[in-house]
Scaffold this active site. Structure first.
Site, PDB file in Angstrom:
ATOM      1  N   ALA A   1       0.834  -1.208   0.000  1.00  0.00           N
ATOM      2  CA  ALA A   1       0.000   0.000   0.000  1.00  0.00           C
ATOM      3  C   ALA A   1       0.865   1.252   0.000  1.00  0.00           C
ATOM      4  CB  ALA A   1      -0.947  -0.027   1.191  1.00  0.00           C
TER       5      ALA A   1
ATOM      6  N   LYS B   1      12.496  -1.063 -19.081  1.00  0.00           N
ATOM      7  CA  LYS B   1      12.223  -0.288 -17.858  1.00  0.00           C
ATOM      8  C   LYS B   1      13.506  -0.143 -17.033  1.00  0.00           C
ATOM      9  CE  LYS B   1       9.671   1.969 -14.951  1.00  0.00           C
ATOM     10  NZ  LYS B   1       9.227   1.502 -13.707  1.00  0.00           N
TER      11      LYS B   1
HETATM   12  O1  KPL Z   1       9.657   4.307 -12.263  1.00  0.00           O
HETATM   13  C1  KPL Z   1       9.971   5.403 -11.878  1.00  0.00           C
HETATM   14  C2  KPL Z   1      10.392   5.521 -10.449  1.00  0.00           C
HETATM   15  O2  KPL Z   1      10.416   6.599  -9.897  1.00  0.00           O
HETATM   16  O3  KPL Z   1      10.693   4.451  -9.888  1.00  0.00           O
HETATM   17  C3  KPL Z   1       9.987   6.550 -12.840  1.00  0.00           C
HETATM   18  C4  KPL Z   1       9.496   6.102 -14.215  1.00  0.00           C
HETATM   19  C5  KPL Z   1      11.380   7.102 -12.959  1.00  0.00           C
HETATM   20  C6  KPL Z   1       9.030   7.628 -12.459  1.00  0.00           C
HETATM   21  O4  KPL Z   1       9.449   8.375 -11.381  1.00  0.00           O
END
Ligand code: KPL
Length: 294
Positions: A8, A178
């Protein structure tokens, strides 16, 4: 669907706030005070000055309901421990939302019938126990690792423009994509102490983005078609007002996700080949350990 969300924090609350509009959502939260507030007020999502409120149920993991059609794991990578998987039955479809690639082995080896992975590109900031600020609308890219495609299809049918799901075919490429984003934006913002937008707009930080991207590409040349320098800068701008999750962790003296994001890469590669990534890794480790000593 009947959906359980474990965790959460900002991302768990964001998913609960949006999915709870059309699905029956139970949030599993560790702390009693947070569960009480979630039960009493539901989840509040603020986006562009507008407030949305969604009713959810809140439980502790010890009261886990084994009838969920989908369980979303919204905890940090380092909190994906065995106790979670003892609690959740192996027939339950699982969706992993973690940053980095530290959970890649789990995805492959856990004895669950249906496993999905996602990469979340939203900017979210937890304001209090039941409120999250949706600071950057991105997408949740989602791929089936194995098993039934039903739950994934149901998520793809969600038609909320502020919370879209996009299907990906290759989960490893998706996670690596990612990883490029998090490996660059997160440490840089955590060290510079600035919002995501600033690392793209400040020419000096932007030069570091380019150098870091070059190093990552050198190690994974095939990723050039999947993620460009412009894509990384676009994520910075789409989440311009966001404080990255790593910056927030550092600011709050919490453990960061640096190990699941850069740990393996730094251990496998000579510092000479990745001078920028290696420096970012050491600086975040330094900040992290300083934070935990206070
Ligand atoms: O995934 C993110 C994170 O902060 O962990 C991003 C894409 C950088 C967005 O803040």
């Amino acid at each position: 669907m009947d959906i359980g969300i474990i965790g959460a924090g900002a991302v768990g609350l964001l998913f609960a706030g949006y999915l709870g509009k059309r699905h029956n959502v139970t949030v599993y939260a560790r702390r009693k005070e947070q569960r009480e507030q979630l039960e009493a007020y539901g989840v509040t999502v603020w986006r562009e000055g507008r407030r949305g409120q969604t009713d959810v149920q809140a439980k502790s993991l010890s009261a886990f309901d084994s009838r969920h059609d989908l369980v979303i794991l919204a905890v940090k990578g380092y909190d994906l421990d065995e106790s979670l998987f003892i609690t959740v039955p192996t027939e339950t479809p699982l969706l992993f939302l973690q940053n980095g690639i530290g959970h890649m082995d789990l995805l492959k080896t856990l004895p669950y019938d249906t496993v999905m992975a996602a990469s979340v590109e939203h900017g979210a900031l937890k304001e209090n126990e039941h409120t999250v600020l949706h600071k950057g609308v991105g997408a949740t890219n989602i791929a089936l690792v194995r098993g039934a495609s039903g739950p994934l299809q149901r998520l793809l049918e969600e038609k909320d423009a502020a919370f879209p799901f996009v299907k990906e075919d290759d989960y490893e490429a998706m996670l690596l994509r990612k990883l490029f984003i998090n490996a660059i934006i997160n440490p840089l913002t955590a060290i510079a102490g600035c919002v995501n937008g600033e690392v793209a707009s400040n020419p000096y930080y932007s030069a570091l983005i380019e150098q870091a991207y070059g190093e990552l590409l050198h190690l994974h040349p095939h990723m050039e078609e999947m993620i460009s320098l412009e894509d990384i800068k676009r994520v910075c701008m789409n989440t311009a007002q966001n404080r990255s999750s790593m910056l927030k962790d550092v600011e709050n003296g919490r453990m960061t996700e640096i190990e699941s994001i850069l740990g393996e890469l730094v251990r496998k590669t000579s510092p000479r080949d990745i001078p920028v990534m290696n420096t970012l890794y050491l600086l975040v480790k330094g900040k992290e350990s300083a934070g935990r000593m206070t």
